[in-house]
Motif scaffolding. Structure first.
Motif, PDB file in Angstrom:
ATOM      1  N   ASN A 181       0.856  -1.188   0.000  1.00 57.53           N
ATOM      2  CA  ASN A 181       0.000   0.000   0.000  1.00 57.53           C
ATOM      3  C   ASN A 181       0.887   1.231   0.000  1.00 57.53           C
ATOM      4  OD1 ASN A 181       0.604   0.724   2.743  1.00 57.53           O
ATOM      5  ND2 ASN A 181      -0.970  -0.680   3.458  1.00 57.53           N
ATOM      6  N   ALA A 182       0.375   2.301  -0.593  1.00 59.79           N
ATOM      7  CA  ALA A 182       1.160   3.517  -0.779  1.00 59.79           C
ATOM      8  C   ALA A 182       0.210   4.653  -1.123  1.00 59.79           C
ATOM      9  CB  ALA A 182       2.168   3.321  -1.907  1.00 59.79           C
ATOM     10  N   PRO A 183       0.694   5.906  -1.039  1.00 60.10           N
ATOM     11  CA  PRO A 183      -0.146   7.021  -1.482  1.00 60.10           C
ATOM     12  C   PRO A 183      -0.658   6.795  -2.899  1.00 60.10           C
ATOM     13  CG  PRO A 183       1.799   7.837  -0.361  1.00 60.10           C
ATOM     14  CD  PRO A 183       1.986   6.358  -0.508  1.00 60.10           C
ATOM     15  N   MET A 184      -1.920   7.130  -3.132  1.00 58.80           N
ATOM     16  CA  MET A 184      -2.578   6.853  -4.400  1.00 58.80           C
ATOM     17  C   MET A 184      -1.759   7.390  -5.575  1.00 58.80           C
ATOM     18  SD  MET A 184      -5.314   5.295  -5.442  1.00 58.80           S
ATOM     19  CE  MET A 184      -6.462   5.383  -4.054  1.00 58.80           C
ATOM     20  N   GLY A 185      -1.494   6.526  -6.543  1.00 57.46           N
ATOM     21  CA  GLY A 185      -0.784   6.902  -7.755  1.00 57.46           C
ATOM     22  C   GLY A 185       0.728   6.711  -7.688  1.00 57.46           C
ATOM     23  N   PHE A 186       1.278   6.565  -6.475  1.00 55.82           N
ATOM     24  CA  PHE A 186       2.732   6.477  -6.333  1.00 55.82           C
ATOM     25  C   PHE A 186       3.272   5.177  -6.921  1.00 55.82           C
ATOM     26  CE2 PHE A 186       6.730   6.151  -3.789  1.00 55.82           C
ATOM     27  CZ  PHE A 186       7.305   7.325  -4.244  1.00 55.82           C
ATOM     28  N   LEU A 187       2.576   4.087  -6.701  1.00 57.47           N
ATOM     29  CA  LEU A 187       3.022   2.804  -7.257  1.00 57.47           C
ATOM     30  C   LEU A 187       2.952   2.811  -8.778  1.00 57.47           C
ATOM     31  CD1 LEU A 187       1.443   0.245  -4.750  1.00 57.47           C
ATOM     32  CD2 LEU A 187       3.758   1.210  -4.768  1.00 57.47           C
ATOM     33  N   ASP A 188       2.014   3.566  -9.344  1.00 59.45           N
ATOM     34  CA  ASP A 188       1.952   3.684 -10.813  1.00 59.45           C
ATOM     35  C   ASP A 188       3.198   4.378 -11.351  1.00 59.45           C
ATOM     36  OD1 ASP A 188      -0.533   2.443 -10.988  1.00 59.45           O
ATOM     37  OD2 ASP A 188      -1.626   4.326 -10.723  1.00 59.45           O
ATOM     38  N   ASP A 189       3.672   5.393 -10.617  1.00 60.52           N
ATOM     39  CA  ASP A 189       4.907   6.058 -11.037  1.00 60.52           C
ATOM     40  C   ASP A 189       6.076   5.085 -11.023  1.00 60.52           C
ATOM     41  OD1 ASP A 189       3.734   8.493 -11.474  1.00 60.52           O
ATOM     42  OD2 ASP A 189       4.238   9.318  -9.503  1.00 60.52           O
ATOM     43  N   ILE A 190       6.146   4.230 -10.013  1.00 60.06           N
ATOM     44  CA  ILE A 190       7.221   3.249  -9.938  1.00 60.06           C
ATOM     45  C   ILE A 190       7.145   2.280 -11.114  1.00 60.06           C
ATOM     46  CG2 ILE A 190       8.192   1.342  -8.592  1.00 60.06           C
ATOM     47  CD1 ILE A 190       7.318   2.779  -6.078  1.00 60.06           C
ATOM     48  N   LYS A 191       5.923   1.862 -11.445  1.00 58.18           N
ATOM     49  CA  LYS A 191       5.749   0.953 -12.588  1.00 58.18           C
ATOM     50  C   LYS A 191       6.233   1.604 -13.885  1.00 58.18           C
ATOM     51  CE  LYS A 191       1.686  -1.370 -10.629  1.00 58.18           C
ATOM     52  NZ  LYS A 191       0.230  -1.611 -10.792  1.00 58.18           N
ATOM     53  N   LYS A 192       5.881   2.882 -14.076  1.00 59.72           N
ATOM     54  CA  LYS A 192       6.313   3.590 -15.287  1.00 59.72           C
ATOM     55  C   LYS A 192       7.833   3.673 -15.359  1.00 59.72           C
ATOM     56  CE  LYS A 192       2.210   6.576 -15.554  1.00 59.72           C
ATOM     57  NZ  LYS A 192       1.734   7.968 -15.395  1.00 59.72           N
ATOM     58  N   TYR A 193       8.439   4.024 -14.232  1.00 61.14           N
ATOM     59  CA  TYR A 193       9.892   4.130 -14.218  1.00 61.14           C
ATOM     60  C   TYR A 193      10.526   2.773 -14.505  1.00 61.14           C
ATOM     61  CZ  TYR A 193      14.678   4.664 -12.716  1.00 61.14           C
ATOM     62  OH  TYR A 193      16.040   4.659 -12.677  1.00 61.14           O
ATOM     63  N   SER A 194      10.023   1.715 -13.875  1.00 60.42           N
ATOM     64  CA  SER A 194      10.592   0.385 -14.054  1.00 60.42           C
ATOM     65  C   SER A 194      10.497  -0.062 -15.500  1.00 60.42           C
ATOM     66  CB  SER A 194       9.886  -0.622 -13.134  1.00 60.42           C
ATOM     67  OG  SER A 194      10.060  -0.278 -11.778  1.00 60.42           O
ATOM     68  N   ALA A 195       9.355   0.223 -16.147  1.00 60.93           N
ATOM     69  CA  ALA A 195       9.182  -0.170 -17.545  1.00 60.93           C
ATOM     70  C   ALA A 195      10.159   0.584 -18.441  1.00 60.93           C
ATOM     71  CB  ALA A 195       7.744   0.095 -17.988  1.00 60.93           C
ATOM     72  N   LYS A 196      10.340   1.883 -18.179  1.00 59.48           N
ATOM     73  CA  LYS A 196      11.264   2.667 -18.992  1.00 59.48           C
ATOM     74  C   LYS A 196      12.714   2.269 -18.712  1.00 59.48           C
ATOM     75  CE  LYS A 196       8.258   6.662 -19.733  1.00 59.48           C
ATOM     76  NZ  LYS A 196       8.057   8.102 -19.520  1.00 59.48           N
ATOM     77  N   ALA A 197      13.010   1.854 -17.478  1.00 54.82           N
ATOM     78  CA  ALA A 197      14.363   1.416 -17.160  1.00 54.82           C
ATOM     79  C   ALA A 197      14.738   0.182 -17.963  1.00 54.82           C
ATOM     80  CB  ALA A 197      14.486   1.129 -15.662  1.00 54.82           C
ATOM     81  N   VAL A 198      13.784  -0.740 -18.119  1.00 53.59           N
ATOM     82  CA  VAL A 198      14.029  -1.926 -18.934  1.00 53.59           C
ATOM     83  C   VAL A 198      14.288  -1.534 -20.381  1.00 53.59           C
ATOM     84  CG1 VAL A 198      12.967  -4.020 -19.863  1.00 53.59           C
ATOM     85  CG2 VAL A 198      12.723  -3.470 -17.435  1.00 53.59           C
ATOM     86  N   MET A 199      13.491  -0.595 -20.902  1.00 51.37           N
ATOM     87  CA  MET A 199      13.681  -0.129 -22.278  1.00 51.37           C
ATOM     88  C   MET A 199      15.024   0.581 -22.429  1.00 51.37           C
ATOM     89  SD  MET A 199       9.820   1.309 -22.962  1.00 51.37           S
ATOM     90  CE  MET A 199      10.147   1.802 -24.656  1.00 51.37           C
ATOM     91  N   HIS A 200      15.421   1.335 -21.397  1.00 46.76           N
ATOM     92  CA  HIS A 200      16.710   2.031 -21.441  1.00 46.76           C
ATOM     93  C   HIS A 200      17.859   1.028 -21.519  1.00 46.76           C
ATOM     94  CE1 HIS A 200      19.852   4.900 -20.616  1.00 46.76           C
ATOM     95  NE2 HIS A 200      20.190   4.274 -19.502  1.00 46.76           N
ATOM     96  N   GLN A 201      17.782  -0.041 -20.730  1.00 50.63           N
ATOM     97  CA  GLN A 201      18.828  -1.057 -20.745  1.00 50.63           C
ATOM     98  C   GLN A 201      18.934  -1.726 -22.113  1.00 50.63           C
ATOM     99  OE1 GLN A 201      21.075  -1.836 -18.428  1.00 50.63           O
ATOM    100  NE2 GLN A 201      20.330  -0.201 -17.107  1.00 50.63           N
ATOM    101  N   SER A 202      17.827  -1.825 -22.811  1.00 46.86           N
ATOM    102  CA  SER A 202      17.835  -2.453 -24.135  1.00 46.86           C
ATOM    103  C   SER A 202      18.247  -1.481 -25.233  1.00 46.86           C
ATOM    104  CB  SER A 202      16.450  -3.022 -24.452  1.00 46.86           C
ATOM    105  OG  SER A 202      15.514  -1.972 -24.647  1.00 46.86           O
ATOM    106  N   GLY A 203      18.416  -0.202 -24.855  1.00 47.55           N
ATOM    107  CA  GLY A 203      18.835   0.799 -25.830  1.00 47.55           C
ATOM    108  C   GLY A 203      17.704   1.409 -26.635  1.00 47.55           C
ATOM    109  N   SER A 204      16.457   1.111 -26.268  1.00 49.26           N
ATOM    110  CA  SER A 204      15.324   1.599 -27.051  1.00 49.26           C
ATOM    111  C   SER A 204      14.718   2.886 -26.501  1.00 49.26           C
ATOM    112  CB  SER A 204      14.241   0.516 -27.126  1.00 49.26           C
ATOM    113  OG  SER A 204      13.776   0.176 -25.828  1.00 49.26           O
ATOM    114  N   ILE A 205      15.306   3.433 -25.434  1.00 49.12           N
ATOM    115  CA  ILE A 205      14.769   4.664 -24.871  1.00 49.12           C
ATOM    116  C   ILE A 205      15.908   5.449 -24.229  1.00 49.12           C
ATOM    117  CG2 ILE A 205      14.214   3.658 -22.611  1.00 49.12           C
ATOM    118  CD1 ILE A 205      11.706   5.382 -22.560  1.00 49.12           C
ATOM    119  N   ASP A 206      15.856   6.771 -24.318  1.00 52.62           N
ATOM    120  CA  ASP A 206      16.878   7.622 -23.730  1.00 52.62           C
ATOM    121  C   ASP A 206      16.584   7.857 -22.254  1.00 52.62           C
ATOM    122  OD1 ASP A 206      18.927   8.198 -25.407  1.00 52.62           O
ATOM    123  OD2 ASP A 206      17.885   9.829 -26.428  1.00 52.62           O
ATOM    124  N   TYR A 207      17.655   8.132 -21.501  1.00 47.74           N
ATOM    125  CA  TYR A 207      17.489   8.405 -20.083  1.00 47.74           C
ATOM    126  C   TYR A 207      16.600   9.619 -19.847  1.00 47.74           C
ATOM    127  CZ  TYR A 207      18.451   9.621 -15.270  1.00 47.74           C
ATOM    128  OH  TYR A 207      18.295   9.941 -13.952  1.00 47.74           O
TER     129      TYR A 207
END
Length: 457
Positions: A181-207
């Motif tokens: 449990n967490a403040p509303m919407g905060f876990l969604d931000d973590i999910k977005k960051y985690s998804a983009k971090a995976v894409m960054h590692q693969s070279g398909s997205i800029d930091y």
């Protein structure tokens, strides 16, 4: 090898063309590589006698931290390591900000070793061991079970590694209903960051496209996120570790890192659940500056608590050790200030009865620096390694053993300095970081950088 006299080693390796008292630094240049396992800024310190010292800025950092020091070092004798370190130490800081000072310090010791024909460990007072144990950090991509992680760790054991580490982060709970449990919407931000971090590692997205979520999610300290683990979440994490142990057994040490940005009270809940699984240590359970949080956690669990990869200078470890907040310190040679600061930390560990493991997620330059430090410090348990799955990593440096790892250990080399003859320039060219220009290009723009550096009036 251990029975050989140091005089024999010096005689074999001394560069007779070198005049150490007349050695001068003439230039400092960098080459930024990617994927080894992260962005690694490599350093060359050039001299008037043709000797080159190798160093490295901490992983995922900036070469600026090293190049800003150039005008303060050119023209100086690199053999005066203590003098030069005390000149530049004020420009280092915690975490990656320590990487410039630390990387330069390593390059200076490499030059001293080459000038006098002795290995770096000898300059630190000699060695306690002829080979250094390596613990192998292990990741499994995507959604997976503890059994999957256990199988990945089992492969490390089959490759000869005798010490293991894995992550056990709250990220694995993001898609599990009723686990956080967490403040509303905060876990969604973590999910977005985690998804983009995976894409960054693969070279398909800029930091730059990750930056928004990064600031929203990870600039908030653990105790202020409001994230809590529910009983369902604790059950999930405990079952994950139980599955890992069912695969790898209980005879081999297993350390755990990256619990996530949760308050110290929840860290205690996790630790108590995991005690029965014989965990070697829990790492970075809170920001290292929060000494009392570490004390609270350490007093509440029988699992050893560790931190330190982001601490600059050995004296900044003392509050944690003096208060009883850690059972093990985990410095990175390329953050703490280099080899001598690591040695001083080892002496401090003896005072407080604290063990040491060395964090290392860098190129062979950073690796060999860690090996020499580990050889010269009495209470080192193991050195970390992150790049076992990178087939070209070992080939970046010529003159070191290849393969470097033998049954989970690295032999401490007796060659001068770090023990690296030269770098593999063709391989470096293949893996240059796309965001940085060139390979050992001119850094003349840093030649005349100046400020009144004195810290007193």
């Amino acid at each position: 090898m251990e029975n050989r006299l140091i005089s024999d080693i010096v005689s074999e390796n001394t560069n007779m063309r070198s005049g150490p008292s007349n050695l001068k630094i003439t230039d400092i240049r960098v080459a930024n590589i990617d994927g080894a396992p992260k962005h690694c800024p490599l350093i060359k310190v050039y001299t008037n006698q043709g000797l080159i010292g190798y160093g490295e800025v901490r992983d995922a950092s900036s070469d600026t931290y090293a190049l800003m020091l150039k005008s303060r070092l050119v023209g100086e004798n690199p053999c005066n390591v203590d003098k030069l370190f005390n000149r530049i130490r004020q420009f280092g800081g915690h975490s990656r900000q320590g990487g410039g000072v630390s990387g330069i310090e390593i390059a200076l010791w490499d030059l001293v070793g080459k000038a006098y024909g002795v290995p770096m460990y000898q300059l630190l007072g000699g060695k306690y061991r002829d080979k250094v144990r390596v613990y192998c950090d292990t990741d499994v991509d995507g959604k997976h079970t503890g059994t999957d992680m256990g199988r990945a760790l089992k492969k490390r054991m089959e490759a000869g590694f005798t010490f293991l580490k894995m992550d056990l982060g709250i990220e694995m709970l993001l898609e599990e209903k009723g686990c956080l449990n967490a403040p509303m919407g905060f876990l969604d931000d973590i999910k977005k960051y985690s998804a983009k971090a995976v894409m960054h590692q693969s070279g398909s997205i800029d930091y730059e496209l990750m930056r928004g979520e990064n600031y929203r999610v990870f600039t908030i300290p653990h105790y202020a996120t409001g994230i809590q683990i529910t009983e369902n979440g604790l059950d999930y994490m405990e079952n994950y570790v139980r599955e890992v142990r069912e695969v790898i057994g209980y005879e081999i040490p297993l350390a755990i890192d990256h619990l996530g940005h949760i308050a110290w009270q929840d860290c205690i809940k996790v630790a108590r659940r995991l005690e029965k699984y014989n965990i070697a240590w829990l790492e970075d359970v809170a920001p290292w500056q929060n000494t009392q949080h570490y004390v609270n956690i350490s007093r509440a669990t029988t699992i050893p608590i560790a931190t330190g990869e982001d601490i600059y200078l050995h004296e900044n470890f003392e509050p944690l050790m003096e208060a009883g907040g850690v059972s093990l310190v985990h410095p990175d040679v390329l953050t703490i200030g280099g080899a001598m600061e690591t040695k001083k930390l080892g002496d401090m560990c003896n005072k407080y009865g604290v063990a040491m493991a060395i964090h290392m997620a860098e190129s062979p330059i950073g690796c060999m620096a860690a090996v020499h430090c580990a050889a010269a410090v009495r209470n080192v348990m193991a050195v970390e390694f992150h790049s076992i799955d990178i087939p070209w990593w070992n080939d970046l440096a010529k003159g070191i053993a290849n393969p470097l790892f033998q049954n989970g250990f690295i032999d401490v080399p007796d060659k001068p300095g770090l023990g690296i003859d030269e770098l593999n320039e063709e391989l470096i060219a293949e893996h240059l970081h796309k965001k940085y220009a060139g390979q050992w290009e001119s850094t003349a723009q840093w030649d005349h950088e100046w400020a009144n550096d004195r810290e007193w009036s």
